[in-house]
Design a protein around this motif. Structure first.
Motif, PDB file in Angstrom:
ATOM      1  N   HIS A  48       0.560  -1.031  -0.379  1.00 37.45           N
ATOM      2  CA  HIS A  48       0.172   0.356  -0.039  1.00 37.45           C
ATOM      3  C   HIS A  48       0.956   0.848   0.022  1.00 37.45           C
ATOM      4  CE1 HIS A  48      -4.138  -1.574   0.212  1.00 37.45           C
ATOM      5  NE2 HIS A  48      -3.814  -2.354   1.310  1.00 37.45           N
ATOM      6  N   ARG A  49       1.687   0.705   0.831  1.00 39.58           N
ATOM      7  CA  ARG A  49       2.596   2.443   0.952  1.00 39.58           C
ATOM      8  C   ARG A  49       3.653   2.887  -0.179  1.00 39.58           C
ATOM      9  NH1 ARG A  49       7.310   2.423   4.726  1.00 39.58           N
ATOM     10  NH2 ARG A  49       6.589   0.481   5.154  1.00 39.58           N
ATOM     11  N   HIS A  50       4.243   1.628  -0.904  1.00 41.65           N
ATOM     12  CA  HIS A  50       5.004   1.518  -2.108  1.00 41.65           C
ATOM     13  C   HIS A  50       4.318   1.981  -2.992  1.00 41.65           C
ATOM     14  CE1 HIS A  50       8.745   1.971   0.741  1.00 41.65           C
ATOM     15  NE2 HIS A  50       8.191   0.693   1.296  1.00 41.65           N
ATOM     16  N   MET A  51       3.388   1.616  -3.027  1.00 40.16           N
ATOM     17  CA  MET A  51       2.782   1.521  -5.032  1.00 40.16           C
ATOM     18  C   MET A  51       1.963   3.304  -5.100  1.00 40.16           C
ATOM     19  SD  MET A  51       0.500  -2.066  -4.817  1.00 40.16           S
ATOM     20  CE  MET A  51      -0.765  -1.085  -6.509  1.00 40.16           C
ATOM     21  N   ALA A  52       1.923   3.295  -3.405  1.00 41.41           N
ATOM     22  CA  ALA A  52       0.854   4.828  -3.671  1.00 41.41           C
ATOM     23  C   ALA A  52       1.967   6.512  -3.685  1.00 41.41           C
ATOM     24  CB  ALA A  52       0.778   4.910  -2.417  1.00 41.41           C
ATOM     25  N   ASP A  53       3.423   5.662  -2.655  1.00 39.14           N
ATOM     26  CA  ASP A  53       4.747   6.938  -3.640  1.00 39.14           C
ATOM     27  C   ASP A  53       5.350   6.911  -4.360  1.00 39.14           C
ATOM     28  OD1 ASP A  53       6.632   4.979  -2.730  1.00 39.14           O
ATOM     29  OD2 ASP A  53       6.846   6.236  -0.598  1.00 39.14           O
ATOM     30  N   GLY A  54       5.050   4.951  -5.328  1.00 40.78           N
ATOM     31  CA  GLY A  54       6.112   4.741  -6.310  1.00 40.78           C
ATOM     32  C   GLY A  54       7.287   4.368  -6.553  1.00 40.78           C
ATOM     33  N   THR A  55       7.698   3.887  -4.763  1.00 36.56           N
ATOM     34  CA  THR A  55       8.033   2.922  -4.823  1.00 36.56           C
ATOM     35  C   THR A  55       8.499   1.654  -5.040  1.00 36.56           C
ATOM     36  OG1 THR A  55       8.607   3.554  -2.819  1.00 36.56           O
ATOM     37  CG2 THR A  55       9.901   5.263  -4.076  1.00 36.56           C
ATOM     38  N   PHE A  56       7.006   1.334  -5.716  1.00 32.91           N
ATOM     39  CA  PHE A  56       7.742  -0.485  -6.259  1.00 32.91           C
ATOM     40  C   PHE A  56       6.299  -0.108  -6.769  1.00 32.91           C
ATOM     41  CE2 PHE A  56       4.671  -5.004  -5.924  1.00 32.91           C
ATOM     42  CZ  PHE A  56       5.684  -5.129  -5.910  1.00 32.91           C
ATOM     43  N   VAL A  57       6.764  -1.088  -7.917  1.00 34.15           N
ATOM     44  CA  VAL A  57       5.900  -1.680  -9.405  1.00 34.15           C
ATOM     45  C   VAL A  57       5.847  -2.711  -9.368  1.00 34.15           C
ATOM     46  CG1 VAL A  57       7.679  -1.395 -10.754  1.00 34.15           C
ATOM     47  CG2 VAL A  57       5.246  -0.790 -11.551  1.00 34.15           C
ATOM     48  N   SER A  58       4.711  -3.835 -10.009  1.00 32.52           N
ATOM     49  CA  SER A  58       4.529  -4.733 -10.335  1.00 32.52           C
ATOM     50  C   SER A  58       3.805  -5.476 -11.552  1.00 32.52           C
ATOM     51  CB  SER A  58       4.061  -6.163  -8.982  1.00 32.52           C
ATOM     52  OG  SER A  58       3.501  -6.787  -9.676  1.00 32.52           O
ATOM     53  N   TRP A  59       4.195  -6.167 -12.607  1.00 32.21           N
ATOM     54  CA  TRP A  59       3.732  -6.637 -13.726  1.00 32.21           C
ATOM     55  C   TRP A  59       3.617  -8.118 -13.179  1.00 32.21           C
ATOM     56  CZ3 TRP A  59       2.536  -4.878 -18.030  1.00 32.21           C
ATOM     57  CH2 TRP A  59       2.761  -2.446 -18.614  1.00 32.21           C
ATOM     58  N   LEU A  60       2.393  -8.451 -13.804  1.00 37.46           N
ATOM     59  CA  LEU A  60       1.762 -10.043 -14.000  1.00 37.46           C
ATOM     60  C   LEU A  60       1.319 -10.302 -15.015  1.00 37.46           C
ATOM     61  CD1 LEU A  60      -1.225  -8.437 -11.178  1.00 37.46           C
ATOM     62  CD2 LEU A  60       1.281  -9.473 -10.750  1.00 37.46           C
ATOM     63  N   ALA A  61       1.588 -11.364 -15.179  1.00 35.61           N
ATOM     64  CA  ALA A  61       0.700 -11.999 -16.311  1.00 35.61           C
ATOM     65  C   ALA A  61      -0.489 -13.207 -16.101  1.00 35.61           C
ATOM     66  CB  ALA A  61       1.719 -13.279 -16.553  1.00 35.61           C
ATOM     67  N   MET A  62      -1.271 -12.706 -16.888  1.00 36.61           N
ATOM     68  CA  MET A  62      -2.875 -13.073 -16.398  1.00 36.61           C
ATOM     69  C   MET A  62      -3.029 -13.896 -17.803  1.00 36.61           C
ATOM     70  SD  MET A  62      -3.570 -10.782 -14.308  1.00 36.61           S
ATOM     71  CE  MET A  62      -4.931 -11.850 -14.004  1.00 36.61           C
ATOM     72  N   ASP A  63      -3.772 -15.658 -17.350  1.00 33.63           N
ATOM     73  CA  ASP A  63      -4.369 -16.308 -18.390  1.00 33.63           C
ATOM     74  C   ASP A  63      -6.286 -15.783 -18.040  1.00 33.63           C
ATOM     75  OD1 ASP A  63      -5.582 -17.935 -19.713  1.00 33.63           O
ATOM     76  OD2 ASP A  63      -4.403 -19.654 -18.907  1.00 33.63           O
ATOM     77  N   GLY A  64      -6.542 -15.051 -18.574  1.00 31.94           N
ATOM     78  CA  GLY A  64      -7.796 -14.281 -18.570  1.00 31.94           C
ATOM     79  C   GLY A  64      -8.162 -13.787 -17.057  1.00 31.94           C
ATOM     80  N   ASP A  65      -8.633 -14.149 -15.952  1.00 32.61           N
ATOM     81  CA  ASP A  65      -8.254 -13.288 -15.092  1.00 32.61           C
ATOM     82  C   ASP A  65      -7.690 -14.336 -13.667  1.00 32.61           C
ATOM     83  OD1 ASP A  65     -11.118 -11.466 -15.776  1.00 32.61           O
ATOM     84  OD2 ASP A  65     -12.361 -13.029 -14.773  1.00 32.61           O
ATOM     85  N   LYS A  66      -7.153 -15.200 -14.364  1.00 31.71           N
ATOM     86  CA  LYS A  66      -6.401 -16.269 -13.518  1.00 31.71           C
ATOM     87  C   LYS A  66      -5.004 -14.836 -12.786  1.00 31.71           C
ATOM     88  CE  LYS A  66      -4.184 -20.158 -12.513  1.00 31.71           C
ATOM     89  NZ  LYS A  66      -4.193 -21.963 -12.690  1.00 31.71           N
ATOM     90  N   ILE A  67      -3.781 -15.271 -12.527  1.00 32.47           N
ATOM     91  CA  ILE A  67      -2.751 -14.908 -11.930  1.00 32.47           C
ATOM     92  C   ILE A  67      -2.219 -15.862 -12.458  1.00 32.47           C
ATOM     93  CG2 ILE A  67      -0.597 -13.130 -11.027  1.00 32.47           C
ATOM     94  CD1 ILE A  67      -3.404 -11.474  -9.398  1.00 32.47           C
ATOM     95  N   ILE A  68      -0.903 -15.927 -13.130  1.00 33.80           N
ATOM     96  CA  ILE A  68       0.137 -16.666 -13.607  1.00 33.80           C
ATOM     97  C   ILE A  68       1.317 -16.472 -13.285  1.00 33.80           C
ATOM     98  CG2 ILE A  68      -1.424 -17.916 -15.694  1.00 33.80           C
ATOM     99  CD1 ILE A  68       0.605 -17.255 -17.225  1.00 33.80           C
ATOM    100  N   GLY A  69       1.775 -14.944 -12.980  1.00 29.00           N
ATOM    101  CA  GLY A  69       2.896 -14.315 -12.535  1.00 29.00           C
ATOM    102  C   GLY A  69       2.698 -13.814 -12.038  1.00 29.00           C
ATOM    103  N   THR A  70       3.548 -13.467 -11.700  1.00 31.88           N
ATOM    104  CA  THR A  70       4.391 -12.400 -11.013  1.00 31.88           C
ATOM    105  C   THR A  70       5.859 -11.356 -10.984  1.00 31.88           C
ATOM    106  OG1 THR A  70       4.826 -13.137  -8.552  1.00 31.88           O
ATOM    107  CG2 THR A  70       2.176 -12.462  -8.548  1.00 31.88           C
ATOM    108  N   SER A  71       6.319 -10.618 -10.653  1.00 34.50           N
ATOM    109  CA  SER A  71       6.844  -9.786 -10.497  1.00 34.50           C
ATOM    110  C   SER A  71       6.948  -8.693  -9.582  1.00 34.50           C
ATOM    111  CB  SER A  71       7.839  -9.646 -11.938  1.00 34.50           C
ATOM    112  OG  SER A  71       6.492  -7.950 -12.616  1.00 34.50           O
TER     113      SER A  71
END
Length: 156
Positions: free
Chosen positions: A50-73
């Motif tokens: 919550h804190r670091h997404m809000a201040d821009g010091t954490f970012v993540s990309w997700l891989a999706m198969d439809g609505d299912k998260i299948i990969g994270t970074s």
């Protein structure tokens, strides 16, 4: 099957945290250690993201198969005094690299890695650091990461 990629938002945060805990558990127990009892990692991760997404010091990309998260970074951005090979002093700390076992060996992790490395580049980072699992070393080496024999850690 069509894999799509998107940035992590609040809507996926609960699932993302569950996947992060599963990943950490898998890595921790693969070394023969038992997960410590009584650690409220879920609350700590929720507060952190919550804190670091809000201040821009954490970012993540997700891989999706439809609505299912299948990969994270994930990429956290930190800053320290500038030095010769990083005059911005900005560093990316790579984390949360995980692909569902049913989707491994399909290039998903490489695509996620490329996206968060580009986020670090755009943020102005001079380098990206990671503590790699045994499984991840091949991916990171192929991408161009180098071992740093001087890395040391002191637990408080």
């Amino acid at each position: 099957m069509e894999i799509k990629y998107k940035k992590l938002s609040e809507a996926e945060l609960g699932t993302f945290i569950d996947m992060r805990i599963n990943q950490l558990t898998e890595e921790y127990t693969s070394t023969g250690r038992e997960v410590p009892k009584g650690v409220d990692l879920k609350s700590a991760l929720l507060e952190y993201y919550h804190r670091h997404m809000a201040d821009g010091t954490f970012v993540s990309w997700l891989a999706m198969d439809g609505d299912k998260i299948i990969g994270t970074s994930g990429m956290s951005f930190v800053e320290k005094p500038p030095y010769f090979t990083c005059t911005s002093g900005k560093l990316g700390l790579l984390s949360s690299m995980y692909t569902n076992p049913d989707y491994r060996r399909m290039g998903i992790a490489k695509e996620l890695l490329d996206r968060v490395v580009n986020e670090a580049r755009n943020y102005g980072c001079g380098s990206v650091h990671i503590t790699a699992s045994d499984m991840g070393v091949k991916l990171y080496t192929a991408y161009g990461f180098k071992h740093n024999g001087n890395f040391m850690m002191y637990n408080l």
